[in-house]
Structures are given as structure tokens and as C-alpha cells.
Design a protein around this motif. Sequence first.
Motif, short mmCIF file in Angstrom:
data_model
loop_
_atom_site.label_atom_id
_atom_site.label_comp_id
_atom_site.label_asym_id
_atom_site.label_seq_id
_atom_site.Cartn_x
_atom_site.Cartn_y
_atom_site.Cartn_z
N VAL A 49 -36.62 38.43 15.82
CA VAL A 49 -37.29 39.03 14.48
C VAL A 49 -38.44 38.24 14.09
O VAL A 49 -39.44 38.88 13.68
CB VAL A 49 -36.16 39.14 13.35
CG1 VAL A 49 -37.00 39.73 12.09
CG2 VAL A 49 -35.13 40.14 13.89
N VAL A 50 -38.38 37.07 14.04
CA VAL A 50 -39.52 36.00 13.40
C VAL A 50 -40.55 35.89 14.51
O VAL A 50 -41.66 36.24 14.12
CB VAL A 50 -38.91 34.72 13.24
CG1 VAL A 50 -40.04 33.68 12.84
CG2 VAL A 50 -38.02 34.65 12.00
N GLY A 51 -40.22 36.06 15.76
CA GLY A 51 -41.12 36.08 16.71
C GLY A 51 -41.97 37.31 16.68
O GLY A 51 -43.32 37.19 17.01
N LEU A 52 -41.43 38.48 16.64
CA LEU A 52 -41.96 39.62 16.49
C LEU A 52 -42.83 39.80 15.50
O LEU A 52 -44.03 40.20 15.40
CB LEU A 52 -40.82 41.01 16.34
CG LEU A 52 -40.22 41.30 17.78
CD1 LEU A 52 -39.16 42.40 17.79
CD2 LEU A 52 -41.33 41.87 18.91
N VAL A 53 -42.28 39.35 14.10
CA VAL A 53 -43.44 39.21 12.84
C VAL A 53 -44.69 38.39 12.98
O VAL A 53 -45.75 38.78 12.85
CB VAL A 53 -42.10 38.93 11.68
CG1 VAL A 53 -43.48 38.66 10.49
CG2 VAL A 53 -41.44 40.03 11.41
N LEU A 54 -44.44 37.20 13.54
CA LEU A 54 -45.50 36.39 14.13
C LEU A 54 -46.32 37.07 14.97
O LEU A 54 -47.71 36.70 14.84
CB LEU A 54 -44.94 34.95 14.31
CG LEU A 54 -44.47 34.24 13.26
CD1 LEU A 54 -43.75 32.80 13.79
CD2 LEU A 54 -45.09 33.90 11.90
N GLY A 55 -45.66 37.56 16.15
CA GLY A 55 -46.76 37.97 17.11
C GLY A 55 -47.45 39.24 16.35
O GLY A 55 -48.63 39.53 16.70
N GLY A 56 -46.91 40.16 15.56
CA GLY A 56 -47.69 41.26 14.92
C GLY A 56 -48.75 40.70 14.05
O GLY A 56 -49.88 41.35 14.02
N ALA A 57 -48.43 39.68 13.45
CA ALA A 57 -49.42 38.97 12.55
C ALA A 57 -50.59 38.50 13.42
O ALA A 57 -51.75 38.72 12.88
CB ALA A 57 -48.86 38.04 11.51
N ALA A 58 -50.23 37.96 14.52
CA ALA A 58 -51.42 37.25 15.27
C ALA A 58 -52.23 38.49 15.83
O ALA A 58 -53.20 38.49 16.08
CB ALA A 58 -50.78 36.43 16.31
N GLY A 59 -51.49 39.49 16.23
CA GLY A 59 -52.13 40.86 16.77
C GLY A 59 -53.26 41.30 15.97
O GLY A 59 -54.43 41.84 16.11
#
Length: 72
Positions: A49-59
Motif C-alpha cells: 500500500v505504501v509502495g503504491l501510494v509513493l509510486g503514484g505520487a512519483a508518477g
Amino acid sequence: MPPSTDPFYAGLGQALRVGTEVLAALIVGGGLGWVADTYLFNTSPWGMVVGLVLGGAAGVRNAYRAAQRWPS
């Protein structure tokens, strides 16, 4: 092949690039979160979940920066 001068195809190429960058950031973030859950911390599903949130923010950040470079 020279770049297209048609504005439709130029815009389509930029949109495809932005979409690919966001998708790649989500895949990398989710993958790193999954690896952290599975092999490092055993905190399933919070690492993903944290990885997806951080990945979405980076995207989104990459998409914003790419949009700033587009000609007006």
C-alpha cells in the motif's frame, strides 16, 4: 523517421509518454512494496500500500514535470 508535425499525433505521443511514466511508477512502487512485505518486514499488505501510494505520487510528479516542458 522524422517527428510528426501534426499536432494531434504530437499530443497523442506526449499523452502516451505521461501515461507510461505513471504506470511504470505504480508498478515499481508496488513491486518494491511487495518485496518489502514478502522478504523483509512481513507487514502484508502495508508495504505494498505504501509502495503504491509513493509510486503514484512519483508518477504524478513526473507527469507534472513533463507537462511543464510542453510548448504552449
